[in-house]
Design a protein around this motif. Structure first.
Motif: not given
Length: 475
Positions: A53, A68-72, A87, A89-91, A103
Motif C-alpha cells: 500500500d 490518498h491510498k494506492i494498493s497493488w 491496482l 485507488y481510494d480517497s 480498481s
C-alpha cells in the motif's frame, strides 16, 4: 522555597505534557508498505510475489485516514498456478465531499476448483479431489482432478459516495467484468519411478502425467443438464449499483467504535440481466478494559445478498455467481462464499447460490504497540466465529427435475469404486459455521498484515486447518 518547588513541579509537568503531545501518533507526507507475498493457502498453495500500500497523509490532519491510498499486488500461486495483478485507488479527498474507490484486476486460474451448487448439498469427495493416483482406474489411463476447470477474469470498477447528511451517504458505481471459462489447463507433473527418479521418454525428456480434462464435476453437471455449453464459455457483465451508506466509525482500517452499514441494489444491464439486493451491517464496540496497547474491540457483521429478479427467470450467469459486491474493496478479490471474504474455514468459493446470509463475529485485542524506524506498529489477535446459510438455491428447478429423492449420482465414479453421490438436496438448508483465530501486525494503523486460522464444523464442508494470509481485517 515552597513556591520555587511548586513552580519547578508545574514546569516539569508542563514539559512532560508537551513531550507526551509530541509523541502522539501523527503521520505526514508519504508512507509505503511493501511485503513479499510468501504465503500459503489450502486452495492455491504457496504464493510468490509482492503486494503493498502507498499512503499520502498530507499535513497529517486526516490521520489515521490517508488523503490518498494506492494498493497493488503481483503474484503467482504454485499449486493452482493462479496469477494475480491488481491496482486500486481510494480517497475521500480527491473530489470534495465525495469518496472515490476504483480498481483494475486481472486473474488467471488454469486449475480453478468448481465444487458444485448450493454448498452443503454439493457432496465433496476428498479421496478423489485434485490428485493423480487414479490413472490406472480410468479407461483413458489419465489422472484425475475431479473439481478442476479454468477461468480468466478482468474486472474494472469505480464506486462513488457523496454526503446526504452527517454520517449518511449516497452510493453509486459501475463495475465491468470479462470472463473466459473452459476446461482446466494442466502443465503436467513429472512421472517418477519407485526410487523417486524422473522417468524419461525415448528422447531423454522427462515424462509427464496430465489430468483427464473430461473426467470432472463440470462434465458431470453438463451431463445432468445443470450446466450448459454456453455457461462454460464465459461472458461479460456490466453492473450498476445504487444505495445508501451509514458510517459512524472513528477510523476505517481498524475501527474502535461505530457503525458501518450499507444497503444497495446491484444490477447487470448487458447479456443475462439480473438484479441483486445487498445489505451489510457492521458494528464495532469498544470494551472498557484498560490495556496499554488499546482497549479491546468486539466487532460483528450481519450480511445478506440475494438475486431478486433475472430476465426470463434465468438466474445469475454461472460466471458471476461467486461475486460478492462491495462498495469499498478491502481485499483484492471479492468472492465467496467461503475463504477469507465471508465464512472462514471453507474452501474458496465452496458455496455457489443465488442468496446467502451470514454473520462474522470477532474480538480484537491489541497485545503491544511500539515505534520502530519512525513508524508506529501494533500487534493484535482476533479470535472469531463465522456462520451462515443459503437463502435462495441456484437452479433448484433444474436440480429437482433430475434428482431422485433429492440426490444426483455420477456413474463414472461408481465405475472406479468411488462414492458416486455428488448432490444431496436434503442438505442444502444446513447451517454452516466455523471458528478460529488470527494474528495482526499493523503499521501506522492502516497497513495491516493478517494471518488467520480456522476450522469449519459443518459436515462435508471441512477444509482441514484453513489458513488465510493477506492484508486488512475481514470487515
Amino acid at each position: 522555597m515552597k513556591k520555587l518547588l511548586l513552580t519547578a513541579l508545574l514546569l516539569a509537568l508542563g514539559l512532560s505534557a508537551v513531550a507526551q503531545e509530541e509523541e502522539k501518533e501523527m503521520k505526514k507526507g508519504w508512507s509505503f508498505g511493501v511485503l513479499p507475498t510468501a504465503t500459503y493457502s489450502v486452495d492455491n498453495g504457496f504464493q510468490a510475489g509482492l503486494f503493498g500500500d502507498v499512503y499520502y497523509y498530507g499535513d497529517g490532519s486526516t490521520y489515521p485516514d490517508p488523503v490518498h491510498k494506492i494498493s497493488w499486488e503481483g503474484s503467482y500461486f504454485t499449486h493452482s498456478h493462479r496469477m494475480r495483478l491488481y491496482l486500486a485507488y481510494d480517497s475521500k479527498y480527491l473530489i470534495p465531499n465525495m469518496r472515490v474507490n476504483a480498481s483494475v484486476t486481472y486473474v488467471t486460474d488454469p486449475l480453478y476448483s468448481f465444487w458444485g451448487f448450493n454448498g452443503p448439498a454439493a457432496m465433496q469427495n476428498y479421496d478423489i479431489w485434485g490428485n493423480r493416483k487414479y490413472a490406472d482406474l480410468l479407461p483413458s489411463g489419465k489422472n484425475i482432478n475431479y473439481y478442476g476447470m479454468s477461468r480468466n477474469m478482468l474486472r474494472v470498477l469505480a464506486n462513488f459516495q457523496g454526503r446526504i447528511t452527517d454520517n449518511l451517504n449516497w452510493a453509486a458505481g459501475v463495475n465491468f467484468w470479462h470472463w473466459t471459462l473452459g476446461q482446466m489447463k494442466d502443465n503436467g507433473a513429472k512421472l517418477k519411478d519407485a526410487n523417486g527418479t524422473n522417468v524419461k521418454d525415448a528422447d531423454g525428456k522427462d515424462k509427464l502425467f496430465y489430468y483427464d480434462q473430461d473426467f470432472t464435476l463440470v462434465e458431470a453437471y453438463k451431463a445432468a443438464g445443470l450446466l450448459k455449453d454456453e455457461d462454460l464459455v464465459g461472458g461479460n457483465a456490466l453492473e450498476l449499483n445504487a444505495g445508501v451508506v451509514f458510517d459512524t466509525r472513528d477510523m476505517e482500517a481498524a475501527p474502535n467504535k461505530g457503525i458501518w452499514a450499507e444497503a444497495y441494489l446491484n444490477g447487470n444491464v448487458i447479456g443475462q440481466q439480473y438484479l441483486k439486493a445487498c445489505a451489510y451491517f457492521r458494528h464495532y464496540i469498544s470494551i472498557p478494559i484498560h490495556i496499554p496497547a488499546g482497549e479491546p474491540v468486539f466487532a460483528y457483521r450481519l450480511a445478506w445478498q440475494q438475486t431478486l429478479w433475472s430476465k426470463n427467470n434465468a438466474g445469475t450467469p454461472f460466471f458471476m455467481l461467486q461475486n460478492v459486491p462491495l462498495l469499498v474493496q478491502r481485499n483484492m478479490i471479492s468472492e465467496g462464499f467461503g475463504s477469507s471474504n465471508t465464512i472462514r474455514g471453507l474452501r474458496e468459493n465452496r458455496i455457489l447460490a443465488e442468496g446467502m446470509a451470514w454473520i462474522n463475529t470477532e474480538l480484537r485485542v491489541k497485545l503491544v504497540k511500539f515505534k520502530l524506524f519512525n513508524q508506529f506498529f501494533y500487534v493484535a489477535v482476533n479470535p472469531f466465529f463465522d456462520g451462515g446459510f443459503i437463502t435462495k438455491q441456484y437452479r433448484k428447478d433444474a436440480i429437482d427435475k433430475v434428482a431422485v429423492d433429492g440426490k444426483i449420482y455420477d456413474p463414472r465414479l461408481t465405475a472406479i469404486g468411488q462414492d458416486a453421490l455428488i448432490y444431496d438436496a436434503n442438505k442444502a438448508g444446513q447451517f454452516i459455521y466455523s471458528a478460529g483465530a488470527g494474528l495482526k501486525i499493523a503499521m501506522n494503523q492502516n497497513f495491516i498484515v493478517s494471518a488467520e486460522f480456522a476450522k469449519c464444523f459443518t459436515p462435508g464442508l471441512d477444509a482441514g486447518l484453513w489458513i488465510g494470509i493477506g492484508i486488512n481485517y475481514q470487515f
